[in-house]
Design a protein around this motif. Structure first.
Motif, PDB file in Angstrom:
ATOM      1  N   TRP A  92     -44.194  25.742 -32.647  1.00  8.61           N
ATOM      2  CA  TRP A  92     -43.065  26.404 -31.736  1.00  8.61           C
ATOM      3  C   TRP A  92     -41.718  26.398 -32.497  1.00  8.61           C
ATOM      4  CZ3 TRP A  92     -43.448  24.975 -26.022  1.00  8.61           C
ATOM      5  CH2 TRP A  92     -44.776  25.282 -25.265  1.00  8.61           C
ATOM      6  N   LEU A  93     -41.062  27.341 -32.696  1.00 11.39           N
ATOM      7  CA  LEU A  93     -39.701  27.718 -33.239  1.00 11.39           C
ATOM      8  C   LEU A  93     -38.812  28.182 -32.392  1.00 11.39           C
ATOM      9  CD1 LEU A  93     -40.496  29.074 -36.718  1.00 11.39           C
ATOM     10  CD2 LEU A  93     -40.340  26.768 -36.235  1.00 11.39           C
ATOM     11  N   LEU A  94     -37.741  27.389 -32.033  1.00 13.30           N
ATOM     12  CA  LEU A  94     -36.636  27.829 -30.984  1.00 13.30           C
ATOM     13  C   LEU A  94     -35.610  28.026 -31.949  1.00 13.30           C
ATOM     14  CD1 LEU A  94     -35.431  28.305 -28.244  1.00 13.30           C
ATOM     15  CD2 LEU A  94     -35.233  25.988 -28.003  1.00 13.30           C
ATOM     16  N   PRO A  95     -34.948  29.103 -32.086  1.00  9.74           N
ATOM     17  CA  PRO A  95     -33.481  29.399 -32.941  1.00  9.74           C
ATOM     18  C   PRO A  95     -32.518  28.845 -32.052  1.00  9.74           C
ATOM     19  CG  PRO A  95     -34.282  31.679 -31.725  1.00  9.74           C
ATOM     20  CD  PRO A  95     -35.233  30.551 -31.626  1.00  9.74           C
ATOM     21  N   TYR A  96     -31.410  28.292 -32.811  1.00  9.99           N
ATOM     22  CA  TYR A  96     -30.468  27.585 -32.227  1.00  9.99           C
ATOM     23  C   TYR A  96     -29.182  27.900 -33.338  1.00  9.99           C
ATOM     24  CZ  TYR A  96     -30.076  23.136 -34.708  1.00  9.99           C
ATOM     25  OH  TYR A  96     -29.879  22.257 -35.535  1.00  9.99           O
ATOM     26  N   TRP A  97     -28.046  27.329 -32.908  1.00  9.62           N
ATOM     27  CA  TRP A  97     -27.018  27.080 -33.905  1.00  9.62           C
ATOM     28  C   TRP A  97     -25.878  26.305 -33.355  1.00  9.62           C
ATOM     29  CZ3 TRP A  97     -27.208  31.122 -30.192  1.00  9.62           C
ATOM     30  CH2 TRP A  97     -26.074  31.221 -29.506  1.00  9.62           C
ATOM     31  N   ARG A  98     -25.075  25.714 -34.176  1.00 12.51           N
ATOM     32  CA  ARG A  98     -24.209  24.641 -33.939  1.00 12.51           C
ATOM     33  C   ARG A  98     -22.748  25.664 -34.096  1.00 12.51           C
ATOM     34  NH1 ARG A  98     -27.360  23.044 -37.870  1.00 12.51           N
ATOM     35  NH2 ARG A  98     -28.932  21.153 -37.776  1.00 12.51           N
ATOM     36  N   GLU A  99     -22.009  25.494 -33.100  1.00 15.79           N
ATOM     37  CA  GLU A  99     -20.685  26.181 -32.719  1.00 15.79           C
ATOM     38  C   GLU A  99     -19.584  25.171 -32.466  1.00 15.79           C
ATOM     39  OE1 GLU A  99     -18.930  29.644 -29.876  1.00 15.79           O
ATOM     40  OE2 GLU A  99     -21.165  29.596 -30.267  1.00 15.79           O
ATOM     41  N   PRO A 100     -18.708  25.137 -33.516  1.00 17.26           N
ATOM     42  CA  PRO A 100     -17.512  24.064 -33.409  1.00 17.26           C
ATOM     43  C   PRO A 100     -16.623  24.813 -32.561  1.00 17.26           C
ATOM     44  CG  PRO A 100     -18.117  24.672 -35.741  1.00 17.26           C
ATOM     45  CD  PRO A 100     -18.942  25.545 -35.055  1.00 17.26           C
ATOM     46  N   HIS A 101     -15.801  24.002 -31.697  1.00 17.85           N
ATOM     47  CA  HIS A 101     -14.696  24.754 -30.936  1.00 17.85           C
ATOM     48  C   HIS A 101     -13.250  23.886 -30.940  1.00 17.85           C
ATOM     49  CE1 HIS A 101     -17.578  26.920 -28.775  1.00 17.85           C
ATOM     50  NE2 HIS A 101     -18.244  25.733 -28.403  1.00 17.85           N
ATOM     51  N   ASP A 102     -12.393  24.524 -30.691  1.00 23.21           N
ATOM     52  CA  ASP A 102     -10.956  24.035 -30.954  1.00 23.21           C
ATOM     53  C   ASP A 102     -10.489  23.027 -29.627  1.00 23.21           C
ATOM     54  OD1 ASP A 102     -10.833  25.999 -28.986  1.00 23.21           O
ATOM     55  OD2 ASP A 102      -9.229  27.077 -30.065  1.00 23.21           O
ATOM     56  N   ALA A 103     -11.273  22.834 -28.823  1.00 22.54           N
ATOM     57  CA  ALA A 103     -11.030  22.062 -27.440  1.00 22.54           C
ATOM     58  C   ALA A 103     -11.343  20.499 -27.720  1.00 22.54           C
ATOM     59  CB  ALA A 103     -11.689  22.510 -26.358  1.00 22.54           C
ATOM     60  N   ALA A 104     -10.265  19.708 -27.308  1.00 24.72           N
ATOM     61  CA  ALA A 104     -10.586  18.329 -27.422  1.00 24.72           C
ATOM     62  C   ALA A 104     -11.814  17.847 -26.244  1.00 24.72           C
ATOM     63  CB  ALA A 104      -9.216  17.479 -27.219  1.00 24.72           C
ATOM     64  N   PRO A 105     -12.498  16.904 -26.825  1.00 26.80           N
ATOM     65  CA  PRO A 105     -12.720  16.128 -28.261  1.00 26.80           C
ATOM     66  C   PRO A 105     -13.371  16.757 -29.383  1.00 26.80           C
ATOM     67  CG  PRO A 105     -14.133  15.057 -26.692  1.00 26.80           C
ATOM     68  CD  PRO A 105     -13.619  16.341 -25.995  1.00 26.80           C
ATOM     69  N   CYS A 106     -13.642  17.982 -29.162  1.00 23.14           N
ATOM     70  CA  CYS A 106     -14.573  18.762 -30.097  1.00 23.14           C
ATOM     71  C   CYS A 106     -13.967  19.645 -30.956  1.00 23.14           C
ATOM     72  CB  CYS A 106     -15.714  19.559 -29.095  1.00 23.14           C
ATOM     73  SG  CYS A 106     -16.499  18.786 -27.965  1.00 23.14           S
ATOM     74  N   GLN A 107     -12.661  19.185 -31.598  1.00 20.50           N
ATOM     75  CA  GLN A 107     -11.780  20.129 -32.587  1.00 20.50           C
ATOM     76  C   GLN A 107     -12.930  20.414 -33.773  1.00 20.50           C
ATOM     77  OE1 GLN A 107     -10.873  17.186 -31.233  1.00 20.50           O
ATOM     78  NE2 GLN A 107      -8.857  17.810 -30.588  1.00 20.50           N
ATOM     79  N   LYS A 108     -12.288  21.528 -34.333  1.00 17.55           N
ATOM     80  CA  LYS A 108     -13.028  21.845 -35.523  1.00 17.55           C
ATOM     81  C   LYS A 108     -13.107  21.044 -36.665  1.00 17.55           C
ATOM     82  CE  LYS A 108     -13.206  26.885 -33.909  1.00 17.55           C
ATOM     83  NZ  LYS A 108     -12.744  28.430 -34.526  1.00 17.55           N
ATOM     84  N   ASN A 109     -13.457  20.157 -36.532  1.00 18.05           N
ATOM     85  CA  ASN A 109     -13.556  19.092 -37.617  1.00 18.05           C
ATOM     86  C   ASN A 109     -14.891  19.012 -38.344  1.00 18.05           C
ATOM     87  OD1 ASN A 109     -14.538  17.684 -35.561  1.00 18.05           O
ATOM     88  ND2 ASN A 109     -13.708  15.857 -35.870  1.00 18.05           N
ATOM     89  N   HIS A 110     -15.947  19.984 -38.026  1.00 15.87           N
ATOM     90  CA  HIS A 110     -17.027  20.070 -38.758  1.00 15.87           C
ATOM     91  C   HIS A 110     -17.294  21.417 -38.773  1.00 15.87           C
ATOM     92  CE1 HIS A 110     -18.034  15.817 -38.330  1.00 15.87           C
ATOM     93  NE2 HIS A 110     -17.526  16.113 -37.119  1.00 15.87           N
ATOM     94  N   SER A 111     -18.179  22.049 -39.686  1.00 13.38           N
ATOM     95  CA  SER A 111     -18.762  23.400 -39.844  1.00 13.38           C
ATOM     96  C   SER A 111     -19.647  23.874 -38.906  1.00 13.38           C
ATOM     97  CB  SER A 111     -18.818  23.429 -41.207  1.00 13.38           C
ATOM     98  OG  SER A 111     -19.851  22.975 -41.687  1.00 13.38           O
ATOM     99  N   GLY A 112     -19.906  24.965 -38.439  1.00 13.47           N
ATOM    100  CA  GLY A 112     -20.961  25.503 -37.595  1.00 13.47           C
ATOM    101  C   GLY A 112     -21.999  25.895 -38.574  1.00 13.47           C
TER     102      GLY A 112
END
Length: 578
Positions: free
Chosen positions: A361-381
């Motif tokens: 089974w393969l489920l496509p997904y992605w990692r989406e950084p945001h600019d809202a605390a505490p998830c600021q864009k200190n990581h790449s998507g």
């Protein structure tokens, strides 16, 4: 034809009968080599690189200015002569070239939107005409290349993609609203989006996310309903899923029906911590957001509804719904602890999983950084897949596909006939991108651009029982006017494993201000493709549409696939995969 290194001025006939100029420049060359071409006249100039690998020729138009340049280069290279109405000169340097496929890029620009082919022996380019008036993005317009094609578009909208003449695409049938947006409905949801669909025998189940206020509000939940007939024209009551209720927004449901196992699987994301405060008075706020907004993604979870022993009468009616319930959810990929490692990037899904011929089974997904605390864009998507080898009991994440020019999101998968897995992505640069895995989704080739237009909107690709691939997409690039609109929702078919596509049907072409007919998901049987999608208005136009009782919501349309057209190099509805 034998273009040498000498200058060919007002190049004339090469002997024999030439194919008509209206045919697409999509045939392949038989002479390997490399050449550079420069075309110039008082009206336009153009430079292109011609490269052959094996038996195929790739043409990348690197610079150009003026209407008709691509068309005239095609006439010169295909037929050994310039069209009669041109005063063009052409210089071609390098080995002989007999027949080429031409693709355009930005006129006079090599910026972010310039697109070049991936030069592999498995790629094949066919003709592609970029959007006309009012459209920018991955390609600029190339007037004259599509003959007498539509130039005004639909209802004042953009010119069409590569359609010669005025013959319209067939329309979807059995049109129905699965769930409407209307002020007089209860519950009254102003926002319904991200629909997903699966087949239950001859019937359907559809799920979507909805809020009474706006996207990302704390009341956003997954709703679902079952069709009352095999045509998808009548639908039962809408329900949330109490088993997954945690008090936080739920995102992007994805359905999968395992008929052999007698169960319906629902995947979704649940918000975790990434909350943006309301816009300030000096900030743009087209959606009228007045409170905190949760941002897309979080933990990816799954729940299961066991629907009984499989059998021929299992889906004859829905009597089993009286006794079954969704199971408590479990997390299959966590967002992680904010500030620690790679984990804090929210995880998002949008398109159905696929079951490979080998059982994974393969489920496509992605990692989406945001600019809202505490998830600021200190990581790449990045994008990848969740992979299960035991029917969904356990999962592992694979792939971190990314590119500095664009995000790669809302990925969609199909297993090719050679066993490789093809993945297409939504991007910000006006065209779809693609990647391929040759080891069942464990590792992925670098993502590269195609020539399929895309206005930064979700697509869905699937395999039909006939063996064709189907792609549902907004078949236009980014718009210069009515920029928030998404229209031309089309169904395209590929008979060569995704190398080229022919559009066979149009579901929507409304171009009213702010209209969005988008985010399709499809499922197919032997005779038709059923497509669900959302149609609503963006920004202040939503209030106007509600006041006027304009039809909006989650919609389903059917497309007949009993008489799929033979893939013809002369078909004017062909678009390029790259």
């Amino acid at each position: 034809m034998g273009w040498g290194s000498q200058k060919q001025r007002k190049a004339r006939g090469s002997g024999g009968s030439a194919p008509p100029l209206h045919q697409p420049l999509g045939a392949v060359a038989s002479v390997p080599g490399c050449a550079a071409a420069v075309l110039r006249s008082q009206r336009f100039w153009l430079a292109a690189i011609l490269i052959t690998m094996g038996s195929r020729v790739f043409v990348s138009v690197t610079h150009g200015s003026g209407a008709g340049a691509v068309s005239h280069l095609g006439g010169l290279l295909r037929h050994g002569r310039a069209p009669a109405d041109t005063d063009a000169d052409v210089d071609v340097y390098g080995a002989g070239v007999e027949d080429v496929g031409v693709r355009g890029s930005n006129e006079g620009s090599a910026g972010d939107h310039a697109v070049h082919p991936q030069l592999t022996s498995g790629a094949r380019l066919v003709d592609y005409v970029a959007m006309g008036d009012g459209v920018g993005g991955g390609h600029k317009k190339a007037r004259g290349f599509s003959g007498s094609g539509n130039s005004g578009g639909s209802r004042g909208g953009p010119a069409d993609v590569n359609v010669r003449g005025n013959a319209p695409l067939p329309r979807g049938t059995h049109r129905a609203w699965v769930s409407r947006i209307a002020a007089d409905l209860r519950p009254s949801h102003r926002y319904k989006h991200m629909a997903t669909v699966a087949r239950l025998g001859s019937r359907y189940v559809v799920a979507w996310q909805a809020s009474a206020v706006y996207e990302g509000h704390s009341d956003q939940r997954v709703y679902h309903t079952f069709s009352r007939d095999s045509q998808g024209t009548a639908w039962g009551p809408e329900h949330t899923i109490p088993a997954i209720e945690k008090g936080t927004p739920q995102w992007s449901p994805v359905l999968h029906v395992d008929e052999a196992g007698g169960k319906i699987v629902l995947f979704y994301s649940e918000s975790q911590l990434c909350i943006r405060p309301p816009p300030g008075p000096d900030e743009g706020n087209p959606q009228g957001i007045f409170g905190p907004r949760h941002l897309p993604g979080g933990d990816i979870k799954m729940t299961v509804m066991k629907i009984g022993e499989p059998g021929p009468n299992l889906f004859a009616d829905y009597s089993w719904l009286r006794t079954v319930r969704w199971e408590p959810p479990r997390t299959i990929l966590a967002q992680g602890e904010p500030g620690v490692g790679y984990g804090p990037v929210p995880k998002v899904i949008a398109n159905p999983m696929v079951v490979l011929s080998s059982g994974e089974w393969l489920l496509p997904y992605w990692r989406e950084p945001h600019d809202a605390a505490p998830c600021q864009k200190n990581h790449s998507g990045s994008s990848g897949v969740l992979r299960s080898r035991d029917g969904g009991k356990s999962w592992r994440a694979h792939g971190q596909l990314q590119n500095q020019r664009t995000w790669l999101i809302e990925n969609t998968l199909v297993e090719r006939s050679d066993g490789a897995v093809l993945m297409l992505f939504r991007t910000k640069v006006g065209v779809l991108w693609k990647s391929v895995s040759y080891d069942k989704g464990v590792t992925w080739a670098e993502a590269v651009p195609t020539s399929i237009p895309n206005p930064d909107s979700k697509i869905h690709m699937l395999r039909l029982l006939s063996g064709h691939l189907a792609l549902v997409l907004n078949s236009h690039g980014k718009l210069k006017v009515n920029r928030k609109a998404r229209t031309y929702l089309d169904v395209a078919i590929s008979a060569d494993e995704g190398l080229s596509w022919n559009r066979i049907a149009r579901l929507e072409d409304d171009f009213a201000p702010g209209v969005r007919s988008h985010y399709p998901t499809a499922v197919a049987d032997e005779t038709r493709i059923a497509v669900v999608y959302s149609k609503f208005f963006f920004g202040p136009q939503l209030d106007t549409a509600l006041a006027n009782n304009t039809a909006m919501g989650i919609r389903m349309k059917m497309v007949d696939v009993t008489r799929l057209p033979t893939i013809d190099h002369g078909d004017s509805s062909r678009i390029t995969a790259g």
